[in-house]
Enzyme design. Structure first.
Site, PDB file in Angstrom:
ATOM      1  N   ARG A 190       0.808  -1.219   0.000  1.00 34.06           N
ATOM      2  CA  ARG A 190       0.000   0.000   0.000  1.00 34.06           C
ATOM      3  C   ARG A 190       0.843   1.272   0.000  1.00 34.06           C
ATOM      4  O   ARG A 190       0.616   2.173  -0.801  1.00 34.06           O
ATOM      5  CB  ARG A 190      -0.937  -0.007   1.209  1.00 34.06           C
ATOM      6  CG  ARG A 190      -2.026  -1.049   1.141  1.00 34.06           C
ATOM      7  CD  ARG A 190      -2.531  -1.437   2.525  1.00 34.06           C
ATOM      8  NE  ARG A 190      -3.336  -2.653   2.478  1.00 34.06           N
ATOM      9  CZ  ARG A 190      -2.822  -3.878   2.369  1.00 34.06           C
ATOM     10  NH1 ARG A 190      -1.519  -4.062   2.311  1.00 34.06           N
ATOM     11  NH2 ARG A 190      -3.608  -4.923   2.328  1.00 34.06           N
ATOM     12  N   THR A 191       1.811   1.361   0.896  1.00 29.98           N
ATOM     13  CA  THR A 191       2.578   2.608   1.031  1.00 29.98           C
ATOM     14  C   THR A 191       3.392   2.887  -0.224  1.00 29.98           C
ATOM     15  O   THR A 191       3.354   3.985  -0.780  1.00 29.98           O
ATOM     16  CB  THR A 191       3.500   2.554   2.267  1.00 29.98           C
ATOM     17  OG1 THR A 191       2.714   2.256   3.421  1.00 29.98           O
ATOM     18  CG2 THR A 191       4.206   3.880   2.477  1.00 29.98           C
TER      19      THR A 191
END
Length: 308
Positions: free
Chosen positions: A62-63
């Site tokens: 995600r990041t």
């Protein structure tokens, strides 16, 4: 917003260094990007000619993906460095890596590292803006900011809300950054974990400490579940996964102790049936986990614009 407001630092290393007005400025600018990201044409040229390097010493979906998307949507050139195939895997030191990256003249470096303080060290060795994508058990500032934006959009405010952060507090940089941010913004924060997963300095973090899950989430507005970070554990922190879920995993029975309009958050990735019941994680009336993912791109766009 960004033309009138000047970000106080060249870097974003943690929530600790931000004032409430800085947090508000980031969230307000991110609101603009939510609307842009929902249009068919999402591309802007705010960062045209700028270069962003993602370097993640720990796995991330995600990041890293949202920073890549944020940079590209703002017109930047984005490079994802693979640590496994870089000179780091040959024994190159962190400072040598920083010096080499600096010589390439990037404008932003986003770093995730397993050691607390590593990102701060690199920020002292480069000329560009450094963004902390998570360092050890220390901080994960952009996660706390996207969580705050998710809460603000759901409730219209943060001040006065009661938020319960539940699970592996000891190893969680997400918990630390969220406690710092939410208390700065006037929320009441509670934390709950087994004694083995509660840090010794828990009382000084600014949150009310519990070991009983049901007591902790009684009448709360928001429940934030944490990932059980097995990769940071050496030794036995929980008797068994089944016992952990029974006492500290979120299911509908425990959820009934919170307010009726409570919603549930999780930074991901989720260990289903361990931290949260699978049915609850997918309940669109209670879970805002996918909203958090969407907010992540907008928040990271806002940060890149402000640092630029």
């Amino acid at each position: 917003m960004s033309k009138k407001y000047k970000f106080p630092s060249r870097h974003l290393l943690g929530i600790e260094g931000l004032a409430p007005e800085d947090i508000t400025a980031i969230l307000n600018l991110a609101e603009k990007y939510i609307d842009i990201n929902r249009k068919s044409n999402k591309k802007l040229d705010i960062l045209k000619g700028r270069t962003l390097i993602n370097i993640f010493f720990e796995n991330s979906t995600r990041t890293r993906s949202s920073f890549e998307l944020a940079g590209k949507r703002l017109g930047a050139d984005v490079i994802n460095m693979s640590v496994k195939t870089s000179s780091i895997s040959k024994g190159e030191t962190l400072i040598d890596t920083a010096s080499s990256l600096n010589a390439m003249n990037p404008d932003f470096i986003v770093i995730r590292h397993p050691e607390s303080g590593a990102v701060h060290l690199i920020s002292q060795k480069v000329n560009c803006s450094v963004i902390n994508g998570g360092d050890g058990s220390h901080e994960h500032p952009t996660q706390a900011l996207l969580d705050a934006l998710t809460i603000k959009r759901r409730r219209g405010k943060i001040k006065g809300l009661t938020v319960a952060i539940c699970g592996d507090i000891l190893h969680s940089r997400v918990a630390r950054s969220n406690i710092l941010l939410l208390t700065k913004m006037g929320a009441n924060v509670r934390i709950v974990a087994p004694p083995t997963l509660m840090p010794a300095e828990a009382e000084s973090l600014g949150a009310k400490v519990y070991t009983d899950m049901k007591k902790c989430i009684k009448d709360v507005d928001v429940i934030m579940m944490l990932r059980l970070q097995k990769e940071r554990m050496s030794g036995c922190f929980i008797p068994s996964q089944r016992e952990y879920f029974k006492l500290y995993g979120l299911d509908k029975e425990k959820l009934s102790y919170a307010k009726n309009n409570v919603f549930v958050m999780h930074p991901g990735p989720i260990n289903r049936g361990l931290e949260i019941d699978s049915e609850l994680a997918d309940d669109i009336n209670k879970s805002v986990i996918l909203d958090q993912v969407e907010m992540g791109v907008a928040v990271r766009q806002a940060i890149l614009e402000l640092l630029a």
